[in-house]
Design a protein around this motif. Structure first.
Motif, PDB file in Angstrom:
ATOM      1  N   PHE A  27      -8.537 -19.684   9.160  1.00  0.00           N
ATOM      2  CA  PHE A  27      -9.451 -18.573   9.427  1.00  0.00           C
ATOM      3  C   PHE A  27     -10.866 -19.125   9.559  1.00  0.00           C
ATOM      4  O   PHE A  27     -11.169 -20.195   9.060  1.00  0.00           O
ATOM      5  N   PRO A  28     -11.738 -18.402  10.236  1.00  0.00           N
ATOM      6  CA  PRO A  28     -13.121 -18.882  10.385  1.00  0.00           C
ATOM      7  C   PRO A  28     -13.896 -18.742   9.065  1.00  0.00           C
ATOM      8  O   PRO A  28     -14.093 -17.637   8.554  1.00  0.00           O
ATOM      9  N   ILE A  29     -14.326 -19.865   8.519  1.00  0.00           N
ATOM     10  CA  ILE A  29     -14.993 -19.878   7.215  1.00  0.00           C
ATOM     11  C   ILE A  29     -16.331 -19.152   7.275  1.00  0.00           C
ATOM     12  O   ILE A  29     -16.655 -18.359   6.381  1.00  0.00           O
ATOM     13  N   MET A  30     -17.114 -19.402   8.300  1.00  0.00           N
ATOM     14  CA  MET A  30     -18.433 -18.776   8.388  1.00  0.00           C
ATOM     15  C   MET A  30     -18.335 -17.260   8.498  1.00  0.00           C
ATOM     16  O   MET A  30     -19.147 -16.541   7.923  1.00  0.00           O
ATOM     17  N   LYS A  31     -17.342 -16.756   9.211  1.00  0.00           N
ATOM     18  CA  LYS A  31     -17.166 -15.301   9.310  1.00  0.00           C
ATOM     19  C   LYS A  31     -16.809 -14.721   7.953  1.00  0.00           C
ATOM     20  O   LYS A  31     -17.322 -13.673   7.565  1.00  0.00           O
ATOM     21  N   GLU A  32     -15.939 -15.396   7.238  1.00  0.00           N
ATOM     22  CA  GLU A  32     -15.537 -14.912   5.912  1.00  0.00           C
ATOM     23  C   GLU A  32     -16.714 -14.852   4.952  1.00  0.00           C
ATOM     24  O   GLU A  32     -16.850 -13.912   4.185  1.00  0.00           O
ATOM     25  N   ILE A  33     -17.570 -15.865   5.003  1.00  0.00           N
ATOM     26  CA  ILE A  33     -18.698 -15.919   4.068  1.00  0.00           C
ATOM     27  C   ILE A  33     -19.813 -14.968   4.501  1.00  0.00           C
ATOM     28  O   ILE A  33     -20.334 -14.210   3.684  1.00  0.00           O
ATOM     29  N   GLU A  34     -20.178 -14.979   5.774  1.00  0.00           N
ATOM     30  CA  GLU A  34     -21.327 -14.198   6.237  1.00  0.00           C
ATOM     31  C   GLU A  34     -21.012 -12.726   6.433  1.00  0.00           C
ATOM     32  O   GLU A  34     -21.716 -11.865   5.912  1.00  0.00           O
ATOM     33  N   GLN A  35     -19.959 -12.404   7.168  1.00  0.00           N
ATOM     34  CA  GLN A  35     -19.695 -11.004   7.508  1.00  0.00           C
ATOM     35  C   GLN A  35     -18.883 -10.289   6.432  1.00  0.00           C
ATOM     36  O   GLN A  35     -19.183  -9.153   6.085  1.00  0.00           O
ATOM     37  N   ASP A  36     -17.865 -10.958   5.921  1.00  0.00           N
ATOM     38  CA  ASP A  36     -16.999 -10.308   4.934  1.00  0.00           C
ATOM     39  C   ASP A  36     -17.504 -10.472   3.503  1.00  0.00           C
ATOM     40  O   ASP A  36     -16.895  -9.938   2.579  1.00  0.00           O
ATOM     41  N   GLN A  37     -18.576 -11.236   3.322  1.00  0.00           N
ATOM     42  CA  GLN A  37     -19.191 -11.448   1.998  1.00  0.00           C
ATOM     43  C   GLN A  37     -18.172 -11.965   0.963  1.00  0.00           C
ATOM     44  O   GLN A  37     -18.110 -11.476  -0.164  1.00  0.00           O
ATOM     45  N   ASN A  38     -17.389 -12.953   1.358  1.00  0.00           N
ATOM     46  CA  ASN A  38     -16.389 -13.535   0.471  1.00  0.00           C
ATOM     47  C   ASN A  38     -17.074 -14.537  -0.461  1.00  0.00           C
ATOM     48  O   ASN A  38     -17.225 -15.715  -0.137  1.00  0.00           O
ATOM     49  N   MET A  39     -17.484 -14.067  -1.629  1.00  0.00           N
ATOM     50  CA  MET A  39     -18.233 -14.886  -2.579  1.00  0.00           C
ATOM     51  C   MET A  39     -17.365 -16.001  -3.166  1.00  0.00           C
ATOM     52  O   MET A  39     -17.851 -17.102  -3.415  1.00  0.00           O
ATOM     53  N   ALA A  40     -16.093 -15.725  -3.373  1.00  0.00           N
ATOM     54  CA  ALA A  40     -15.210 -16.745  -3.943  1.00  0.00           C
ATOM     55  C   ALA A  40     -15.082 -17.943  -2.994  1.00  0.00           C
ATOM     56  O   ALA A  40     -15.104 -19.093  -3.440  1.00  0.00           O
ATOM     57  N   LEU A  41     -14.963 -17.678  -1.713  1.00  0.00           N
ATOM     58  CA  LEU A  41     -14.877 -18.762  -0.738  1.00  0.00           C
ATOM     59  C   LEU A  41     -16.187 -19.538  -0.673  1.00  0.00           C
ATOM     60  O   LEU A  41     -16.176 -20.766  -0.573  1.00  0.00           O
ATOM     61  N   ALA A  42     -17.306 -18.836  -0.757  1.00  0.00           N
ATOM     62  CA  ALA A  42     -18.603 -19.514  -0.731  1.00  0.00           C
ATOM     63  C   ALA A  42     -18.763 -20.438  -1.934  1.00  0.00           C
ATOM     64  O   ALA A  42     -19.235 -21.572  -1.800  1.00  0.00           O
ATOM     65  N   VAL A  43     -18.365 -19.985  -3.104  1.00  0.00           N
ATOM     66  CA  VAL A  43     -18.444 -20.822  -4.309  1.00  0.00           C
ATOM     67  C   VAL A  43     -17.498 -22.011  -4.188  1.00  0.00           C
ATOM     68  O   VAL A  43     -17.854 -23.142  -4.542  1.00  0.00           O
ATOM     69  N   LEU A  44     -16.301 -21.779  -3.673  1.00  0.00           N
ATOM     70  CA  LEU A  44     -15.333 -22.862  -3.499  1.00  0.00           C
ATOM     71  C   LEU A  44     -15.846 -23.928  -2.540  1.00  0.00           C
ATOM     72  O   LEU A  44     -15.767 -25.125  -2.838  1.00  0.00           O
TER      73      LEU A  44
END
Length: 74
Positions: A39-56
């Motif tokens: 999956f696109p990491i930047m989309k998950e972090i920026e648009q979906d606000q996936n904080m767990a992925l950002a911390v990981l």
């Protein structure tokens, strides 16, 4: 005195070279991580606000930076 100036110059040059090498390796690691994830990491972090992925991803970059620094120092 000239010997001391030459030593400082070589240390400065090696610091610059190792900095460029470290940043290049971190960029390469980012491209590999982005390539192997389904999956696109930047989309998950920026648009979906996936904080767990950002911390990981942040922890992963810190650990890789420590490994690169240890290899360069040794």
């Amino acid at each position: 005195m000239e010997y001391l100036a030459a030593v400082q110059l070589t240390e400065m040059i090696s610091t610059i070279v190792y900095t460029i090498l470290g940043v290049g390796l971190m960029g390469l690691v980012w491209k590999v991580i982005d390539w192997i994830t389904p999956f696109p990491i930047m989309k998950e972090i920026e648009q979906d606000q996936n904080m767990a992925l950002a911390v990981l991803i942040g922890m992963l970059f810190i650990s890789i930076a420590i490994i690169i620094a240890a290899v360069i120092v040794s």
